[in-house]
Write an enzyme that holds these catalytic residues in place. Structure first.
Site, mmCIF file in Angstrom:
data_model
loop_
_atom_site.group_PDB
_atom_site.id
_atom_site.type_symbol
_atom_site.label_atom_id
_atom_site.label_comp_id
_atom_site.label_asym_id
_atom_site.label_seq_id
_atom_site.Cartn_x
_atom_site.Cartn_y
_atom_site.Cartn_z
ATOM 1 C CD GLU A 1 -1.843 -8.067 3.360
ATOM 2 O OE1 GLU A 1 -2.132 -8.221 4.559
ATOM 3 O OE2 GLU A 1 -1.794 -6.942 2.809
ATOM 4 N N GLY B 1 1.066 -5.614 1.219
ATOM 5 C CA GLY B 1 -0.160 -5.765 0.446
ATOM 6 C C GLY B 1 0.048 -6.439 -0.891
ATOM 7 C CD GLU C 1 2.467 -5.659 6.156
ATOM 8 O OE1 GLU C 1 1.721 -5.856 5.183
ATOM 9 O OE2 GLU C 1 3.382 -6.456 6.478
ATOM 10 C CB ALA D 1 -0.905 0.000 1.222
#
Length: 255
Positions: free
Chosen positions: A113, A110, A133, A64
């Site tokens: 993911e 992300g 993260e 992200a």
């Protein structure tokens, strides 16, 4: 300007992340574009399979875009950024079409993911996987501790999420997370997708629903979809609809 493109070439569709200047990191606009493409694909009966890839050589997707979520309040971060990202990624994961992710370079946060949402993954030898993260003071928010926990052994996932360790392509394949490691992962993905031409699209779709129900990917919807498909082909359903339209009592044949 769109940074997530959809190209349909006959039976094979390609979703392309096109934000290489920011390592294909997701913005709110990119999430919206991905969701719209998933809706289009779901209503495209000619499409039998989907390849998800990205532009650039440095990263498949770096996760992200920190400049998009850093200014958000805690409530907006949880309410909008995390929940909306979950909704969009779930839409991709639950497509009725088989999906293949092409990891030509690193998939972090992300991006990992996102790759986990696809049915299988093909990876370049030099690519790596990571969940960084914690190093910026947050936790995985788009299923990194949930969907990934079904795809990667718990101790390995903890290595990544707690200790910041990267997983290389060889280990990812050994763990079963990656189907194939190839110098040209896009060509390998296209070769795999070619197998869909020999299979029944409906049988492939139902098999995907069955597997998802077994592993916990939205099992309630998968089970009801299978039941609806089964009853939808019955004479009882046809009689029930006909009776309703004629305003009469149905006489179900039981077949």
């Amino acid at each position: 300007m769109s940074a997530v493109h959809l190209h349909v070439d006959g039976a094979l569709a390609r979703i392309v992340l096109d934000n290489p200047g920011k390592l294909n990191a997701f913005t709110p606009a990119m999430l919206a574009q991905l969701e719209a493409h998933c809706a289009t694909l779901e209503r495209s009966p000619e499409v039998r399979g989907v390849i998800l890839r990205s532009e650039g050589t440095r990263a498949f997707c770096a996760g992200a875009d920190i400049t998009a979520w850093a200014p958000l309040s805690p409530f907006d971060f949880a309410r909008h950024w995390v929940r909306e990202g979950h909704r969009v990624f779930d839409r991709l994961a639950r497509l009725s079409k088989p999906t293949i992710a092409v990891l030509q370079a690193h998939a972090f946060g992300g991006g990992l993911e996102l790759a986990a949402c696809c049915d299988i993954r093909v990876m370049a030898p030099g690519a790596t996987l990571a969940l960084p993260e914690a190093q910026v003071g947050i936790v995985p928010g788009w299923s990194g501790t949930q969907r990934l926990a079904r795809l990667i052994p718990e101790p390995v996932l903890k290595e990544m999420a707690l200790f910041g360790r990267r997983i290389d392509a060889a280990r990812a394949q050994a763990l079963g997370f990656v189907a194939e490691v190839a110098d040209d992962p896009l060509a390998a993905a296209e070769a795999i997708a070619g197998g869909l031409a020999k299979a029944s699209p409906r049988a492939v779709e139902v098999a995907k629903y069955q597997i998802h129900a077994a592993v916990g990917e939205d099992p309630a919807a998968m089970i009801e979809a299978l039941g609806a498909g089964m009853i939808g082909a019955s004479a009882d359903k046809a009689e029930g609809v006909a009776a309703f339209a004629a305003k009469r009592k149905p006489e179900f044949p039981g077949s």
